[in-house]
Design a protein around this motif. Structure first.
Motif, short mmCIF file in Angstrom:
data_model
loop_
_atom_site.label_atom_id
_atom_site.label_comp_id
_atom_site.label_asym_id
_atom_site.label_seq_id
_atom_site.Cartn_x
_atom_site.Cartn_y
_atom_site.Cartn_z
N LYS A 7 0.78 -1.28 -0.10
CA LYS A 7 -0.02 0.06 0.04
C LYS A 7 0.88 1.13 -0.02
O LYS A 7 0.53 2.29 -0.67
CB LYS A 7 -0.83 -0.04 1.22
N TYR A 8 1.79 1.24 0.74
CA TYR A 8 2.84 2.33 0.95
C TYR A 8 3.36 2.52 -0.66
O TYR A 8 3.54 3.92 -1.09
CB TYR A 8 3.86 2.10 1.93
N LEU A 11 0.77 4.20 -2.84
CA LEU A 11 0.81 5.64 -2.67
C LEU A 11 1.76 6.50 -2.95
O LEU A 11 1.50 7.61 -3.63
CB LEU A 11 0.38 5.73 -1.05
N ARG A 12 2.94 6.09 -2.55
CA ARG A 12 4.12 7.09 -2.97
C ARG A 12 4.11 7.25 -4.58
O ARG A 12 4.51 7.98 -5.28
CB ARG A 12 5.33 6.38 -2.47
#
Length: 501
Positions: A7-8, A11-12
């Motif tokens: 998920k990180y 998003l990035r």
């Protein structure tokens, strides 16, 4: 945890892709001009008093390793070149409040940034920089691990950059390794040795095999440097050395890697006694230059506590035959008769009696090598020269000046590990051909470590090789000892098997 990491990343990546599309900011600028490195920043401004700021504007760059918040400020730990400084990001000292919020919201842990600001010391005496501008130079799209767990070791060997990013100890090991190599070069250059380069292809024993397309032929990677160096000695280069890669198509374990680095030298008008003196001077001086003392500890963790290694010269010497006879409490056959069937039978019985395994062919050389490994090598914690091996164990070494059947050879062991091997070089072409013939016979009998006949070397010797000493040292192993590393993988930047993806 994996779901959170995924998920990180998503998003990035979305933020960066959006910035590239709408032109909000450039996440990968071409250049940032840093006026000083982090080590020089610390060296210059560490003299500031507590709560004092410099009026000199500087620009520095590095990677963010930690992000902390306190009241209206952000604190970044900025790291580069094994040095960390603190970045105090405060809207009141920033170029504008709006710009402050725009910049900090797009910066995260792991990103590479550039800071323009003023050096200062905090109330706690922490050297910092108070920026008026921060620029994102390269975003990290992944969540950096906080630490590296032992069970993840193989992953981090394959992704060495993670190991280097997280563990300062890893970076330090490779700095020490580099200093070891630099020290060896300076040491030999100061003694009038010429550094040379010899071919990577051409080998016997157990080489790695590759294919040359142009000639449609097999090529064999070298397993040692000595043969070409010997030819250079014939050609009049009296002192030559090479630092380079060699390859062995053998097993991989804690101290062996198929690709490894070695240093070998040939020194005309010298013998193994001269090389022992050089070895003592080199290693004792190297340890003293690295640590300021001769006694160092190895592997301080563990139930037995640290192992102390004392590199104070002179080093201990152990002669093979007398020392073995002390251990087994019986006389061995005379060294000149060790290759006879009767002597081989005695060595075989001794090995069996003491439970020493030796795979066929159980030749005198192989049996003696196992006996030395079992009885003598295990006693070599401090640097110890095991010397005067029987001739049957040393086909390339010159026969001993005084003792018939022995050779002028030494192996240096430290902490039970072979670090260095040297001998007075055999320069009699007639004896050399006999030795090669015996080695070829041993190979035909199943000894895959035996040498094949090297006709080019014999022809070179027939042109005249001066009395010469040959010396070789494993760079990886001495690096293990001097960086407190328990496996060879720890001191190879890229130890992974490239065939495994």
């Amino acid at each position: 945890m994996k779901a959170l990491q995924k998920k990180y990343f998503q998003l990035r990546r979305a933020v960066i892709q959006a910035a590239k599309s709408d032109g909000t900011f450039e996440p990968y600028p071409h250049k940032f001009k840093a006026t000083t490195s982090l080590p020089k920043f610390v060296e210059k401004y560490n003299q500031l008093d507590v709560r004092q700021s410099s009026k000199e504007k500087v620009s520095v760059a590095g990677r963010i390793h930690a992000v902390r918040e306190s009241e209206k400020k952000l604190f970044y730990d900025l790291r580069g070149n094994m040095t960390t400084i603190q970045v105090i990001v405060d809207a009141r000292s920033y170029q504008s409040v709006n710009k402050f919020f725009d910049d900090v919201k797009r910066i995260g842990r792991g990103d590479i940034i550039g800071c323009v600001g003023y050096p200062c010391k905090t109330e706690k005496g922490e050297l910092s920089i108070r920026p008026e501008k921060i620029e994102l130079l390269s975003p990290c799209l992944y969540m950096l691990p906080r630490c590296l767990r032992w069970e993840d070791a193989e992953t981090h060997y394959r992704q060495r950059y993670l190991d280097l990013l997280i563990k300062k100890e890893t970076v330090k090991k490779f700095h020490v390794r580099s200093r070891i190599i630099s020290y060896i070069r300076r040491f030999l250059d100061d003694r009038e040795f010429l550094e040379v380069e010899t071919p990577m292809m051409g080998a016997t024993a157990k080489p790695l095999v590759t294919h040359h397309n142009e000639h449609n032929s097999k090529m064999f990677t070298r397993i040692a440097l000595e043969l070409c160096l010997k030819m250079l000695a014939v050609g009049g280069i009296d002192r030559a050395y090479e630092l380079g890669k060699v390859f062995r198509n053998e097993s991989t374990d804690l101290t062996h890697n198929p690709e490894f680095t070695t240093c070998e030298l040939f020194m005309a008008y010298a013998d193994y006694e001269d090389l022992m003196s050089i070895t003592e001077d080199m290693l004792s001086g190297m340890v003293k230059s690295l640590y300021g003392k001769y006694k160092i500890n190895y592997q301080p963790k563990g139930p037995d506590g640290p192992i102390q290694m004392d590199f104070t010269p002179p080093f201990r010497r152990m002669a093979v035959i007398p020392e073995l006879e002390k251990k087994i409490k019986q006389k061995l056959p005379h060294p000149s008769t060790l290759d006879s069937p009767e002597a081989v039978e005695i060595l075989d019985q001794i090995s069996t009696k003491h439970g020493i395994k030796c795979l066929p062919p159980r030749t005198a050389a192989r049996l003696l090598d196992k006996l030395v490994g079992h009885f003598l090598e295990k006693e070599c914690t401090n640097p110890t020269f095991i010397i005067d091996h029987p001739q049957v164990m040393s086909p390339l070494a010159k026969y001993h000046t005084y003792e018939k059947g022995l050779s002028e050879r030494f192996d240096l062991f430290v902490n039970k590990m072979e670090i260095c091997k040297a001998y007075t070089e055999l320069n009699d072409p007639f004896v050399q051909r006999e030795r090669f013939a015996q080695q070829a016979k041993d190979k035909a009998d199943g000894d895959d470590e035996a040498q094949m006949v090297e006709n080019d070397i014999c022809i070179a010797l027939e042109h005249g090789l001066p009395p010469t000493g040959r010396w070789g040292m494993g760079i990886d192993r001495i690096s293990m000892l001097l960086t407190n590393s328990c496996t060879i993988k720890e001191i190879l930047l890229f130890p992974r098997n490239l065939a495994q993806r």
